[in-house]
Design an enzyme around this catalytic site. Sequence first.
Site, PDB file in Angstrom:
ATOM      1  CG  HIS A 279      -1.920   1.086   1.225  1.00 39.14           C
ATOM      2  ND1 HIS A 279      -2.302   1.712   2.372  1.00 39.14           N
ATOM      3  CD2 HIS A 279      -2.620   1.683   0.229  1.00 39.14           C
ATOM      4  CE1 HIS A 279      -3.200   2.643   2.102  1.00 39.14           C
ATOM      5  NE2 HIS A 279      -3.407   2.651   0.798  1.00 39.14           N
TER       6      HIS A 279
ATOM      7  CG  PHE B  36       5.179  17.237 -20.152  1.00 44.88           C
ATOM      8  CD1 PHE B  36       6.090  17.437 -19.127  1.00 44.88           C
ATOM      9  CD2 PHE B  36       5.127  18.148 -21.200  1.00 44.88           C
ATOM     10  CE1 PHE B  36       6.937  18.539 -19.137  1.00 44.88           C
ATOM     11  CE2 PHE B  36       5.973  19.261 -21.215  1.00 44.88           C
ATOM     12  CZ  PHE B  36       6.877  19.451 -20.180  1.00 44.88           C
ATOM     13  CB  ALA B  37       3.846  10.514 -22.516  1.00 38.90           C
ATOM     14  CG  ASN B  38       6.944  11.065 -18.132  1.00 43.15           C
ATOM     15  OD1 ASN B  38       7.555  10.120 -18.596  1.00 43.15           O
ATOM     16  ND2 ASN B  38       7.168  12.316 -18.512  1.00 43.15           N
TER      17      ASN B  38
ATOM     18  CG  ASP C  17       8.490  10.745 -21.794  1.00 44.29           C
ATOM     19  OD1 ASP C  17       9.631  10.616 -21.290  1.00 44.29           O
ATOM     20  OD2 ASP C  17       7.868  11.824 -21.764  1.00 44.29           O
TER      21      ASP C  17
ATOM     22  CG  HIS D  88       8.627  17.778 -16.182  1.00 40.13           C
ATOM     23  ND1 HIS D  88       8.102  16.516 -16.309  1.00 40.13           N
ATOM     24  CD2 HIS D  88       9.846  17.736 -16.774  1.00 40.13           C
ATOM     25  CE1 HIS D  88       8.962  15.744 -16.937  1.00 40.13           C
ATOM     26  NE2 HIS D  88      10.034  16.459 -17.238  1.00 40.13           N
TER      27      HIS D  88
END
Length: 129
Positions: free
Chosen positions: A20, A118-120, A28, A96
Site C-alpha cells: 500500500h 510529458f507522457a509520464n 516516456d 515537471h
Amino acid sequence: MYKTGILNSDISKVLSDLGHTDRIVIADCGLPIPKGVRKIDLALTFGVPSFENVFEIVLKHMSVQKMIFAEEIKTENKALFEKVSQTKVEQQFVSHETFKVLTQDTVAIIRTGEATPFANVILESDVLF
C-alpha cells in the site's frame, strides 16, 4: 507457466511485490531515471510500445489509489491528458520538476518508447480490501 496477466516477468514481479502506497512510474523514453531506481526498459523504437498501451495494461493488473502527472501534460500533450483523465482514479498534478523529484522514491520506472511530451505518470498502489 503464468497463464494470464502481464507477460513481462520484471513488471509482473514488481506489481506482485507492491505494498500500500508504493509507487511505480510509467515513463516516456526521455524521462531521466534516478540512480538507484529500478528501470524496466520496454522501449524498442520511438513510439513502441506506446505510453497508452503500457498504461492501460498496467491499470488492468494494479490496484491504484492515485495517479500523479506533471501539470504540463494539460497544455503540452492535450490528447493524452484527455485520455488519462477518463479514469476514475484520483489524479494529482505537480510541476515537471517536482515530478522528477518524486520519481526518486519509486519502486520501479517502466520506460516505454513514447516520444511525446510529458507522457509520464506515477501510480500509487492501493489495497485490495
